[in-house]
Design an enzyme around this catalytic site. Structure first.
Site, PDB file in Angstrom:
ATOM      1  N   ARG A 113     -43.271 -12.980   0.131  1.00 42.49           N
ATOM      2  CA  ARG A 113     -44.616 -13.388  -0.312  1.00 42.49           C
ATOM      3  C   ARG A 113     -45.036 -12.740  -1.625  1.00 42.49           C
ATOM      4  O   ARG A 113     -46.140 -12.992  -2.109  1.00 42.49           O
ATOM      5  CB  ARG A 113     -45.637 -13.034   0.787  1.00 42.49           C
ATOM      6  CG  ARG A 113     -45.381 -13.768   2.098  1.00 42.49           C
ATOM      7  CD  ARG A 113     -46.162 -13.147   3.232  1.00 42.49           C
ATOM      8  NE  ARG A 113     -45.727 -11.774   3.514  1.00 42.49           N
ATOM      9  CZ  ARG A 113     -46.260 -11.001   4.465  1.00 42.49           C
ATOM     10  NH1 ARG A 113     -47.253 -11.459   5.208  1.00 42.49           N
ATOM     11  NH2 ARG A 113     -45.802  -9.781   4.662  1.00 42.49           N
ATOM     12  N   CYS A 173     -41.518  -4.954  -3.613  1.00 42.71           N
ATOM     13  CA  CYS A 173     -40.991  -5.136  -2.257  1.00 42.71           C
ATOM     14  C   CYS A 173     -40.198  -6.443  -2.200  1.00 42.71           C
ATOM     15  O   CYS A 173     -40.499  -7.407  -2.905  1.00 42.71           O
ATOM     16  CB  CYS A 173     -42.140  -5.176  -1.241  1.00 42.71           C
ATOM     17  SG  CYS A 173     -41.558  -5.244   0.471  1.00 42.71           S
ATOM     18  N   ASP A 186     -40.281  -8.473   0.116  1.00 46.03           N
ATOM     19  CA  ASP A 186     -41.094  -9.441   0.865  1.00 46.03           C
ATOM     20  C   ASP A 186     -41.184 -10.786   0.127  1.00 46.03           C
ATOM     21  O   ASP A 186     -41.518 -10.829  -1.061  1.00 46.03           O
ATOM     22  CB  ASP A 186     -42.508  -8.847   1.056  1.00 46.03           C
ATOM     23  CG  ASP A 186     -43.327  -9.620   2.069  1.00 46.03           C
ATOM     24  OD1 ASP A 186     -43.496 -10.848   1.887  1.00 46.03           O
ATOM     25  OD2 ASP A 186     -43.800  -9.009   3.038  1.00 46.03           O
ATOM     26  N   HIS A 241     -47.575  -3.790  -1.780  1.00 40.33           N
ATOM     27  CA  HIS A 241     -48.521  -4.820  -1.311  1.00 40.33           C
ATOM     28  C   HIS A 241     -49.115  -4.397   0.018  1.00 40.33           C
ATOM     29  O   HIS A 241     -48.472  -3.699   0.800  1.00 40.33           O
ATOM     30  CB  HIS A 241     -47.835  -6.189  -1.203  1.00 40.33           C
ATOM     31  CG  HIS A 241     -46.762  -6.268  -0.152  1.00 40.33           C
ATOM     32  ND1 HIS A 241     -46.946  -6.884   1.062  1.00 40.33           N
ATOM     33  CD2 HIS A 241     -45.487  -5.790  -0.126  1.00 40.33           C
ATOM     34  CE1 HIS A 241     -45.832  -6.801   1.779  1.00 40.33           C
ATOM     35  NE2 HIS A 241     -44.933  -6.138   1.088  1.00 40.33           N
ATOM     36  N   CYS A 301     -47.656  -4.546   4.198  1.00 35.05           N
ATOM     37  CA  CYS A 301     -46.197  -4.427   4.063  1.00 35.05           C
ATOM     38  C   CYS A 301     -45.556  -4.091   5.421  1.00 35.05           C
ATOM     39  O   CYS A 301     -45.916  -3.102   6.050  1.00 35.05           O
ATOM     40  CB  CYS A 301     -45.846  -3.355   3.032  1.00 35.05           C
ATOM     41  SG  CYS A 301     -44.064  -3.189   2.756  1.00 35.05           S
TER      42      CYS A 301
HETATM   43 CO    CO Z   1     -43.338  -5.121   1.884  1.00 36.98          CO
END
Ligand code: CO
Length: 208
Positions: free
Chosen positions: A46, A42, A44, A98, A101
């Site tokens: 993080r 992803c 993302d 994750h 999400c």
């Molecule tokens: Co995500």
């Protein structure tokens, strides 16, 4: 004028640290990359691929998008897979989702965020596919967690079903596709055990 000097300074410090540990590090990487792993994760912020699996530049070939999706008409993702498999000859492709999400959450709730709704429709379809199982879960966070897992497994299947991976297996190339999920709260990865090394291993699904 907004200035990003602090990032450039971070970069100089980082490069100096690496060179201090191995003076020839960058020189060796210029010559070639030969990563054993491809990561599909992803976007993302993080979930940074290299950091969480402790790999240095040159060790993992990365493709990231919102929701770690592998869509059969997405030539960006397919080109990355093809380059990784045919040219770099990676030994492993890791699809890593994750928990928590935002893309999966938006798809589950059918939120309207704009253009991205069209992309998240792929996850919405997974939700609809497993709706009876998911809706039977009373706890919303548990339902979201399960959809995050289901999304990883579906994307593992998509990777396995590409002509790229199918052809690699046909010609006897050693290639394993894995499905992992990352816990934001403790930084740990979990293997969802949907490993595939040949067409027969493609996860049919389901873990309900
Ligand atoms: Co995500």
């Amino acid at each position: 004028m907004p200035d990003l000097e602090h990032l450039l300074q971070n970069n100089r410090t980082w490069a100096d640290t690496i060179k201090h540990q191995d003076p020839r590090f960058f020189e060796k990487l210029v010559a070639q990359q030969s990563p054993e792993y491809m990561w599909i994760g992803c976007a993302d912020s993080r979930v940074p691929a290299n950091e969480i699996i402790g790999l240095l530049p040159g060790e993992v070939f990365v493709h990231r998008n919102v929701g770690n999706l592998v869509v059969h008409t997405d030539f960006n993702c397919l080109s990355c897979i093809q380059f990784a498999v045919d040219v770099l000859q990676v030994k492993h492709i890791i699809v890593c989702g994750h928990y928590g999400c935002g893309g999966v959450r938006a798809a589950m709730k059918n939120s309207h965020l704009g253009l991205i709704d069209n992309w998240l429709r792929h996850i919405r379809n997974i939700y609809l596919k497993y709706q009876p199982t998911l809706d039977a879960m009373s706890d919303e966070s548990e339902r979201l967690a399960r959809l995050c897992e289901l999304n990883v497994v579906e994307q593992v299947r998509n990777v396995c079903q590409t002509t790229i991976v199918q052809s690699a297996w046909e010609r006897g190339q050693k290639l394993t596709v894995h499905g992992w999920i990352y816990h934001l709260h403790d930084g740990l990865l979990q293997d969802l055990k949907v490993r595939a090394t040949k067409p027969d291993d493609i996860p049919a699904f389901i873990f309900s």
